[in-house]
Write a protein that holds these residues in place. Structure first.
Motif, short mmCIF file in Angstrom:
data_model
loop_
_atom_site.label_atom_id
_atom_site.label_comp_id
_atom_site.label_asym_id
_atom_site.label_seq_id
_atom_site.Cartn_x
_atom_site.Cartn_y
_atom_site.Cartn_z
N GLU A 171 0.81 -1.20 0.00
CA GLU A 171 0.00 0.00 0.00
C GLU A 171 0.85 1.26 0.00
O GLU A 171 0.33 2.36 0.07
N GLN A 172 2.16 1.14 -0.01
CA GLN A 172 3.03 2.30 0.13
C GLN A 172 3.53 2.79 -1.22
O GLN A 172 3.86 2.00 -2.10
N PRO A 173 3.62 4.13 -1.39
CA PRO A 173 4.23 4.68 -2.61
C PRO A 173 5.69 4.25 -2.71
O PRO A 173 6.33 3.90 -1.71
N ARG A 174 6.23 4.32 -3.89
CA ARG A 174 7.61 3.88 -4.12
C ARG A 174 8.31 4.90 -5.01
O ARG A 174 8.06 4.98 -6.22
N ASP A 229 -0.75 6.57 -12.52
CA ASP A 229 -0.79 5.85 -11.25
C ASP A 229 -0.72 6.89 -10.14
O ASP A 229 0.34 7.23 -9.64
N ASP A 232 1.13 6.16 -6.96
CA ASP A 232 2.59 6.10 -7.04
C ASP A 232 3.16 4.79 -6.49
O ASP A 232 4.18 4.77 -5.82
N LYS A 233 2.49 3.66 -6.83
CA LYS A 233 2.90 2.38 -6.27
C LYS A 233 3.56 1.45 -7.27
O LYS A 233 4.36 0.60 -6.89
N TYR A 234 3.22 1.56 -8.55
CA TYR A 234 3.62 0.54 -9.51
C TYR A 234 4.52 1.11 -10.60
O TYR A 234 4.43 2.29 -10.95
N ARG A 290 5.11 -4.20 -8.92
CA ARG A 290 5.03 -3.37 -7.72
C ARG A 290 6.39 -3.05 -7.12
O ARG A 290 6.68 -1.92 -6.77
N SER A 313 -5.24 2.12 -8.29
CA SER A 313 -4.25 3.18 -8.49
C SER A 313 -3.88 3.37 -9.95
O SER A 313 -3.72 4.50 -10.41
#
Length: 413
Positions: free
Chosen positions: A4-7, A30, A33-35, A61, A118
């Motif tokens: 569930e966290q942005p990356r 997105d 901002d996760k994938y 991911r 997302s």
């Protein structure tokens, strides 16, 4: 949970992939901002049978792992034990090539209103390639695993997570023995890093999330992966039991150790509460005309071309409408016909000058047809009976024909 966290690192990864694919793909929206997500740039990708690597979508991911193929191994655990080097995978077992239409389970998510998930895919997260590798069945049987009833194969990816979740997906052992491979080449080239180099599980006809990249472990089990099922730290079941489940708004999916069918549509019809995204639903996309420029009508007929697929099932019928779905006309299926891969279709359209809305819809061999729209969020139970696909919180497995629309202006030369 980590999923569930942005990356932050995803942007550099996306830029590098877009550059390596020479403009054949473009980033996809997105907001969370996760994938890492890029999809085919041009609709014309979907007027050809084989998708070049440069035009094939990418979705994952976690960060891509650092790879030393010479030392990479795939562990065999659970009801069998051992480890396979890349040399053993390539040279100690038969080699096969499989044609497979890879589709992200979130393809078509952008149809949902209100928006969900997302990544706002349109139709661009699908592609057909030849994948070369080793049949999973030969590896399993070499280790005395051949009784499929009630058992599952869990694949674990070697991609590092920002959190404590392990990327693990389970498929019925019967499917693994039927047609799955450990793929190390794509369209005759070494598997690109973003597609799972040095090896990935390839599950023909099923949504891409099941074809685990950067394969690190295969585990034979009596159930799907649940929490604590793997002999490693972290959480194990997020990607099987929570993410990639189809369910109404506000529902927490129930954990199942097993289900009786891998057919996603059959699950939607009531076989499983909160269905799993396994077998791909029937789908089609018009590739040409591409809608990017007016169609010059130098002759009396414009050829409409596209692709249609139905996962483990065959496409039985394809129809095209040139007036937004008011009237439908049968199109012709042609070209290569491989299990698990899309079919080409064409329709000769006697176009008149003006603006036209082109739409395609496919029907599979079981009579299941692409619905016209996504339902309202509260109409989950009635959706399939009203020519709609159920709005679901993750936006998964959508196959309504609305996103295949092309606005065409026909002009006489």
């Amino acid at each position: 949970m980590g999923i569930e966290q942005p990356r932050a690192s995803r942007h550099d990864e996306i830029d590098a992939i877009v550059e390596s694919k020479a403009g054949g793909v473009t980033p996809t929206r997105d907001d969370a901002d996760k994938y890492t997500v890029v999809g085919a740039t041009s609709r014309r990708t979907f007027s050809n049978w084989l998708t070049p690597i440069e035009e094939h979508f990418v979705c994952h991911r976690n960060d891509m792992p650092a790879i030393d193929a010479d030392s990479w191994t795939v562990s065999l655990t659970g009801e069998f034990e051992g480890a396979l080097s890349m040399a053993a995978i390539k040279h100690e077992y038969p080699t096969v090539a499989v044609a497979h239409t890879m589709e992200c389970a979130g393809n078509g998510r952008g149809q949902h209103r209100p928006e969900t998930g997302s990544v706002q895919w349109g139709f661009e997260a699908a592609g057909t390639a030849f994948w070369t590798g080793t049949p999973v069945s030969t590896i399993l049987r070499d280790h005395d695993v051949d009784a499929a009833a009630g058992r599952w194969l869990t694949a674990v990816g070697g991609d590092p997570s920002d959190g404590d979740d392990v990327f693990a997906r389970s498929i019925p052992l019967s499917k693994a023995l039927d047609d799955c491979i450990l793929a190390y080449e794509m369209n005759g080239q070494p598997l690109p890093r973003e597609h799972g180099y040095p090896v990935r599980l390839l599950v023909p006809g099923w949504y891409g999330v099941n074809s685990v990249k950067w394969l690190e472990e295969l585990r034979v089990m009596d159930s799907m992966v649940v929490e604590g099922a793997l002999e490693r730290p972290g959480t194990h079941a997020d990607w099987q039991q929570r993410a990639y489940r189809i369910h109404p708004r506000g529902t927490e999916p129930e954990v199942h150790e097993t289900v009786e069918t891998g057919d996603t549509w059959e699950q939607l019809e009531g076989a499983v509460d909160s269905p799993y995204t396994f077998d791909s639903n029937v789908m089609s996309v018009i590739g040409s005309p591409d809608g990017e420029s007016p169609v010059a009508r130098s002759e009396s007929v414009v050829e409409v071309r596209g692709v249609a697929w139905a996962g483990d099932d065959e496409v039985e019928r394809i129809e095209v409408s040139t007036d937004g779905g008011a009237q439908w006309h049968d199109a012709e299926l042609y070209g290569p016909s491989y299990a698990g891969a899309w079919r080409l279709f064409r329709y000769d359209w006697r176009a008149q000058p003006g603006t036209h809305t082109l739409v395609s819809r496919a029907t599979d061999e079981l009579g299941r047809r692409q619905p016209a729209r996504i339902s309202d969020p509260d109409d989950w139970r009635e959706a399939l009976e009203t020519d709609a696909f159920p709005w679901n919180e993750g936006g998964y497995a959508a196959n309504a024909y609305e996103p295949n629309r092309v606005e065409v202006v026909v002009r006489s030369e």
